[in-house]
Design a protein around this motif. Structure first.
Motif, PDB file in Angstrom:
ATOM      1  N   LEU A   1       0.827  -1.205   0.000  1.00 46.53           N
ATOM      2  CA  LEU A   1       0.000   0.000   0.000  1.00 46.53           C
ATOM      3  C   LEU A   1       0.860   1.253   0.000  1.00 46.53           C
ATOM      4  CD1 LEU A   1      -2.916  -0.848   2.443  1.00 46.53           C
ATOM      5  CD2 LEU A   1      -3.058  -0.504  -0.026  1.00 46.53           C
ATOM      6  N   ASP A   2       0.480   2.188  -0.833  1.00 50.71           N
ATOM      7  CA  ASP A   2       1.186   3.454  -0.965  1.00 50.71           C
ATOM      8  C   ASP A   2       0.685   4.437   0.089  1.00 50.71           C
ATOM      9  OD1 ASP A   2       2.949   5.229  -2.226  1.00 50.71           O
ATOM     10  OD2 ASP A   2       1.352   6.029  -3.494  1.00 50.71           O
ATOM     11  N   LYS A   3       1.571   5.262   0.602  1.00 50.26           N
ATOM     12  CA  LYS A   3       1.215   6.347   1.529  1.00 50.26           C
ATOM     13  C   LYS A   3       0.505   5.826   2.780  1.00 50.26           C
ATOM     14  CE  LYS A   3      -1.295   8.174  -1.614  1.00 50.26           C
ATOM     15  NZ  LYS A   3      -2.299   8.999  -2.271  1.00 50.26           N
ATOM     16  N   LEU A   4       0.945   4.697   3.288  1.00 46.87           N
ATOM     17  CA  LEU A   4       0.284   4.074   4.439  1.00 46.87           C
ATOM     18  C   LEU A   4       0.960   4.493   5.738  1.00 46.87           C
ATOM     19  CD1 LEU A   4      -1.906   2.018   5.339  1.00 46.87           C
ATOM     20  CD2 LEU A   4      -0.086   0.296   5.314  1.00 46.87           C
ATOM     21  N   LYS A   5       0.155   5.007   6.650  1.00 41.28           N
ATOM     22  CA  LYS A   5       0.595   5.302   8.012  1.00 41.28           C
ATOM     23  C   LYS A   5       0.066   4.187   8.905  1.00 41.28           C
ATOM     24  CE  LYS A   5       2.312   9.623   8.018  1.00 41.28           C
ATOM     25  NZ  LYS A   5       3.319  10.162   8.908  1.00 41.28           N
ATOM     26  N   ALA A   6       0.877   3.764   9.855  1.00 49.39           N
ATOM     27  CA  ALA A   6       0.494   2.677  10.752  1.00 49.39           C
ATOM     28  C   ALA A   6       0.523   3.170  12.195  1.00 49.39           C
ATOM     29  CB  ALA A   6       1.439   1.497  10.579  1.00 49.39           C
ATOM     30  N   PHE A   7      -0.574   2.893  12.910  1.00 49.15           N
ATOM     31  CA  PHE A   7      -0.703   3.370  14.286  1.00 49.15           C
ATOM     32  C   PHE A   7      -1.170   2.267  15.215  1.00 49.15           C
ATOM     33  CE2 PHE A   7      -1.903   6.899  11.456  1.00 49.15           C
ATOM     34  CZ  PHE A   7      -0.965   7.857  11.827  1.00 49.15           C
ATOM     35  N   VAL A   8      -0.570   2.224  16.385  1.00 46.41           N
ATOM     36  CA  VAL A   8      -1.122   1.479  17.515  1.00 46.41           C
ATOM     37  C   VAL A   8      -1.703   2.549  18.423  1.00 46.41           C
ATOM     38  CG1 VAL A   8      -0.562   0.114  19.559  1.00 46.41           C
ATOM     39  CG2 VAL A   8       0.459  -0.473  17.341  1.00 46.41           C
ATOM     40  N   ILE A   9      -2.963   2.350  18.813  1.00 43.10           N
ATOM     41  CA  ILE A   9      -3.644   3.324  19.654  1.00 43.10           C
ATOM     42  C   ILE A   9      -4.111   2.592  20.910  1.00 43.10           C
ATOM     43  CG2 ILE A   9      -5.556   4.957  19.820  1.00 43.10           C
ATOM     44  CD1 ILE A   9      -5.386   5.109  16.686  1.00 43.10           C
ATOM     45  N   VAL A  10      -3.520   2.973  22.030  1.00 45.25           N
ATOM     46  CA  VAL A  10      -3.809   2.314  23.306  1.00 45.25           C
ATOM     47  C   VAL A  10      -4.537   3.300  24.209  1.00 45.25           C
ATOM     48  CG1 VAL A  10      -2.826   1.159  25.323  1.00 45.25           C
ATOM     49  CG2 VAL A  10      -1.733   0.875  23.079  1.00 45.25           C
ATOM     50  N   PHE A  11      -5.703   2.882  24.634  1.00 43.86           N
ATOM     51  CA  PHE A  11      -6.453   3.679  25.609  1.00 43.86           C
ATOM     52  C   PHE A  11      -6.346   3.007  26.967  1.00 43.86           C
ATOM     53  CE2 PHE A  11      -8.270   5.763  22.033  1.00 43.86           C
ATOM     54  CZ  PHE A  11      -8.759   6.976  22.502  1.00 43.86           C
ATOM     55  N   VAL A  12      -5.998   3.801  27.955  1.00 47.65           N
ATOM     56  CA  VAL A  12      -6.055   3.377  29.352  1.00 47.65           C
ATOM     57  C   VAL A  12      -7.151   4.226  29.966  1.00 47.65           C
ATOM     58  CG1 VAL A  12      -4.840   3.172  31.547  1.00 47.65           C
ATOM     59  CG2 VAL A  12      -3.611   2.781  29.391  1.00 47.65           C
ATOM     60  N   GLY A  13      -8.274   3.576  30.228  1.00 45.59           N
ATOM     61  CA  GLY A  13      -9.448   4.343  30.635  1.00 45.59           C
ATOM     62  C   GLY A  13      -9.846   5.266  29.494  1.00 45.59           C
ATOM     63  N   TYR A  14      -9.979   6.553  29.795  1.00 46.88           N
ATOM     64  CA  TYR A  14     -10.405   7.520  28.784  1.00 46.88           C
ATOM     65  C   TYR A  14      -9.248   8.208  28.073  1.00 46.88           C
ATOM     66  CZ  TYR A  14     -14.900   7.169  31.190  1.00 46.88           C
ATOM     67  OH  TYR A  14     -16.064   6.719  31.750  1.00 46.88           O
ATOM     68  N   LYS A  15      -8.021   7.841  28.400  1.00 49.08           N
ATOM     69  CA  LYS A  15      -6.844   8.525  27.855  1.00 49.08           C
ATOM     70  C   LYS A  15      -6.187   7.664  26.781  1.00 49.08           C
ATOM     71  CE  LYS A  15      -3.812  11.837  27.853  1.00 49.08           C
ATOM     72  NZ  LYS A  15      -4.105  12.874  26.894  1.00 49.08           N
ATOM     73  N   GLY A  16      -6.003   8.258  25.582  1.00 48.39           N
ATOM     74  CA  GLY A  16      -5.410   7.536  24.464  1.00 48.39           C
ATOM     75  C   GLY A  16      -3.958   7.910  24.236  1.00 48.39           C
ATOM     76  N   GLU A  17      -3.186   6.934  23.799  1.00 46.39           N
ATOM     77  CA  GLU A  17      -1.795   7.139  23.408  1.00 46.39           C
ATOM     78  C   GLU A  17      -1.621   6.634  21.991  1.00 46.39           C
ATOM     79  OE1 GLU A  17       2.775   5.754  24.514  1.00 46.39           O
ATOM     80  OE2 GLU A  17       1.104   4.904  25.656  1.00 46.39           O
ATOM     81  N   VAL A  18      -0.951   7.407  21.164  1.00 42.67           N
ATOM     82  CA  VAL A  18      -0.707   7.042  19.765  1.00 42.67           C
ATOM     83  C   VAL A  18       0.758   6.669  19.597  1.00 42.67           C
ATOM     84  CG1 VAL A  18      -0.672   7.871  17.382  1.00 42.67           C
ATOM     85  CG2 VAL A  18      -2.493   8.612  18.943  1.00 42.67           C
ATOM     86  N   ILE A  19       0.980   5.515  19.002  1.00 42.19           N
ATOM     87  CA  ILE A  19       2.325   5.084  18.649  1.00 42.19           C
ATOM     88  C   ILE A  19       2.332   4.905  17.145  1.00 42.19           C
ATOM     89  CG2 ILE A  19       4.125   3.343  18.915  1.00 42.19           C
ATOM     90  CD1 ILE A  19       1.325   3.440  21.432  1.00 42.19           C
ATOM     91  N   GLU A  20       3.102   5.743  16.449  1.00 40.40           N
ATOM     92  CA  GLU A  20       3.208   5.605  15.004  1.00 40.40           C
ATOM     93  C   GLU A  20       4.362   4.665  14.691  1.00 40.40           C
ATOM     94  OE1 GLU A  20       3.913   8.140  10.901  1.00 40.40           O
ATOM     95  OE2 GLU A  20       3.420   9.225  12.730  1.00 40.40           O
ATOM     96  N   LEU A  21       4.088   3.659  13.903  1.00 39.40           N
ATOM     97  CA  LEU A  21       5.120   2.694  13.554  1.00 39.40           C
ATOM     98  C   LEU A  21       5.866   3.157  12.316  1.00 39.40           C
ATOM     99  CD1 LEU A  21       3.311  -0.726  14.079  1.00 39.40           C
ATOM    100  CD2 LEU A  21       4.448   0.737  15.732  1.00 39.40           C
ATOM    101  N   LYS A  22       7.155   3.010  12.346  1.00 41.81           N
ATOM    102  CA  LYS A  22       8.003   3.263  11.184  1.00 41.81           C
ATOM    103  C   LYS A  22       8.444   1.896  10.685  1.00 41.81           C
ATOM    104  CE  LYS A  22       8.023   7.682  12.099  1.00 41.81           C
ATOM    105  NZ  LYS A  22       7.106   8.555  11.435  1.00 41.81           N
TER     106      LYS A  22
END
Length: 161
Positions: free
Chosen positions: A139-160
């Motif tokens: 896939l072209d121009k693909l961004k990959a993210f892991v999104i972890v929520f602990v309770g109501y708070k989200g954290e974004v991890i962008e994979l390279k």
């Protein structure tokens, strides 16, 4: 137009044009804070996917694939299966600058001490899919993210990758 509608529109725009999923995570945090205590009883990642899907759907910018099946080569010529939580693909006539694949995880606030382990497993899982699935890897121009929520708070991890 309500503030939440503007947040959704701005979030989809940030993802499509800049590859930035954080505004959609912030929108999701606001939605989660409005839920009743009883809503959290059996809350899990499928509800996060539902919030994201509904936010992106109305824009019409992406073709949305929930639980997209990926094939992962294994030993001795066998193929294993996995499922990407959310795949957002370019949808003509729109041509976003970025497509996106997301893996969601939800950890209850009382289990916050397990969040790092959950996050690391999700990163490994998505990296494996990205590196070994023929469709995703091309896939072209693909961004990959892991999104972890602990309770109501989200954290974004962008994979390279």
């Amino acid at each position: 137009m309500t503030q939440l509608k503007r947040d959704v529109d701005n979030g989809v725009e940030a993802l499509a044009l800049d590859g930035d999923v954080k505004p959609l995570v912030e929108y999701t945090e606001k939605v989660l804070q409005e839920l009743a205590v009883r809503d959290a009883v059996r809350f899990d990642e499928k509800y996060l996917k539902a919030i994201f899907t509904s936010a992106v759907f109305n824009s019409g910018v992406y073709t949305i694939r929930n639980e997209f099946e990926v094939k992962v080569p294994m030993k001795a010529g066998h193929t294993g299966k996995g499922f990407v939580d959310l795949l957002l693909l370019e949808r003509p006539p729109y041509h976003p600058n970025f497509q996106a694949v997301m893996e969601f995880k939800y950890v209850k606030k009382k289990d916050a001490n397990q969040a790092e382990n959950v996050k690391q497993k999700a990163i490994k899982q998505l990296q494996n899919y990205l590196q070994r699935d023929d469709f995703l890897s091309k896939l072209d121009k693909l961004k990959a993210f892991v999104i972890v929520f602990v309770g109501y708070k989200g954290e974004v991890i962008e994979l390279k990758w």
